[in-house]
Every structure is written in C-alpha cells, then in structure tokens.
Write a protein that holds these residues in place. Structure first.
Motif, short mmCIF file in Angstrom:
data_model
loop_
_atom_site.label_atom_id
_atom_site.label_comp_id
_atom_site.label_asym_id
_atom_site.label_seq_id
_atom_site.Cartn_x
_atom_site.Cartn_y
_atom_site.Cartn_z
N THR A 39 8.60 -17.79 -6.23
CA THR A 39 8.36 -18.80 -7.25
C THR A 39 7.09 -18.44 -8.00
O THR A 39 6.26 -17.68 -7.52
N GLY A 40 6.93 -19.01 -9.16
CA GLY A 40 5.76 -18.75 -9.98
C GLY A 40 6.08 -17.74 -11.07
O GLY A 40 7.25 -17.39 -11.28
N GLU A 41 5.03 -17.31 -11.75
CA GLU A 41 5.23 -16.38 -12.86
C GLU A 41 4.09 -15.39 -12.93
O GLU A 41 2.92 -15.76 -12.86
N VAL A 42 4.46 -14.12 -13.04
CA VAL A 42 3.52 -13.04 -13.31
C VAL A 42 4.12 -12.29 -14.50
O VAL A 42 5.18 -11.67 -14.37
N ARG A 56 11.19 -12.93 11.39
CA ARG A 56 10.28 -14.07 11.16
C ARG A 56 10.07 -14.30 9.67
O ARG A 56 10.17 -13.38 8.86
N ASP A 57 9.73 -15.51 9.31
CA ASP A 57 9.38 -15.85 7.93
C ASP A 57 7.97 -15.40 7.62
O ASP A 57 7.11 -15.36 8.51
N VAL A 58 7.73 -15.07 6.37
CA VAL A 58 6.40 -14.74 5.88
C VAL A 58 6.09 -15.60 4.67
O VAL A 58 6.98 -16.13 4.03
N VAL A 59 4.82 -15.72 4.39
CA VAL A 59 4.35 -16.31 3.14
C VAL A 59 3.54 -15.23 2.45
O VAL A 59 2.61 -14.67 3.03
N ILE A 60 3.96 -14.88 1.24
CA ILE A 60 3.32 -13.81 0.48
C ILE A 60 2.88 -14.36 -0.86
O ILE A 60 3.62 -15.09 -1.51
N LYS A 61 1.69 -13.99 -1.28
CA LYS A 61 1.19 -14.35 -2.61
C LYS A 61 0.78 -13.08 -3.34
O LYS A 61 0.31 -12.13 -2.73
N SER A 62 0.93 -13.11 -4.65
CA SER A 62 0.57 -11.96 -5.46
C SER A 62 -0.67 -12.25 -6.28
O SER A 62 -1.11 -13.40 -6.38
N ALA A 98 -1.74 -17.75 -12.39
CA ALA A 98 -0.49 -17.01 -12.50
C ALA A 98 -0.34 -16.14 -11.26
O ALA A 98 -1.16 -15.29 -10.97
N GLU A 99 0.71 -16.43 -10.48
CA GLU A 99 0.97 -15.67 -9.27
C GLU A 99 2.39 -15.93 -8.82
O GLU A 99 3.02 -16.89 -9.24
N PHE A 100 2.88 -15.04 -7.97
CA PHE A 100 4.13 -15.28 -7.25
C PHE A 100 3.77 -15.81 -5.88
O PHE A 100 2.79 -15.38 -5.27
N THR A 101 4.59 -16.71 -5.38
CA THR A 101 4.49 -17.18 -4.01
C THR A 101 5.87 -17.08 -3.41
O THR A 101 6.85 -17.52 -4.02
#
Length: 115
Positions: free
Chosen positions: A53-56, A90-96, A18-21
């Motif tokens: 995207t994803g679910e927390v 700039r674009d980033v990629v973030i994960k929770s 379970a995480e956000f991306t």
C-alpha cells in the motif's frame, strides 16, 4: 495566516510520507548476476504475495516491490530475516523509502520486521 500554515502543513504531510508499506508473506527473493553489473553487485529484490500500500512515484515495477544491497552489513541482516520469514512462512512488515536508487523503478527498502 493560520489558513496558509494549515495548507502548507497538509502539503508537507502528503509529500513527506511517500512510502510503500507491506504486511504479509514474501513470495520470492531474487539476486544474482542477471540483476547486477560488476559496478553494483549485491542487489536483492523482494517479491511480495500482494501489492504494497502507499505510493512511491518512481516505483513502477510490477514484479518487485522492494530492493536493497545485500552485501552491506545492514543488507546481510535484511536478507537473513527475509530468508527466515520465507522458509518459515511467516508474515513480514516492510516499509520503503520514497526513492528508487538501487534500481530505477523499484522502491528502496527502509526497514522490515518478522511476525
């Protein structure tokens, strides 16, 4: 027995990830005394252009997607990267993580990269 193992592995996979991306641009970064109290200073909130995207389950805030503490060494690095990405467009990629320990309804930031 094999069927039970497959079912249990399926449940483990579904709940352990379970995480956000988020991949895209940051729209705003928020911090300051209105977001903290004297006991927990340094909270930083990230607002993204689109929803991650994803679910927390605990993350129900519709304004902010991610939160972190900006006064730690790790937090200072995160803030530096985020400010650079925002300034350069700039674009980033973030994960929770799957937790909301920094603010009750905003997912905690786990890692990020700039592209």
């Amino acid at each position: 027995m094999r069927i039970l193992v497959v079912i249990l592995l399926g449940f483990y996979s579904a709940f352990s990830n379970a995480e956000f991306t988020y991949s895209g641009k940051i729209s705003q970064i928020h911090t300051g005394p209105q977001y903290t109290s004297s006991e927990d200073e340094g909270k930083v909130f990230i607002e993204t252009e689109d929803a991650p995207t994803g679910e927390v389950a605990c993350s129900t805030n519709t304004s902010f997607s991610f939160a972190f503490i900006g006064t730690t060494e790790e937090g200072k690095m995160y803030l530096s990267i985020l400010l650079s990405a925002l300034a350069a467009g700039r674009d980033v990629v973030i994960k929770s993580t799957d937790d909301c320990s920094i603010y009750s309804n905003v997912a905690d930031l786990r890692n990020l990269s700039i592209h």
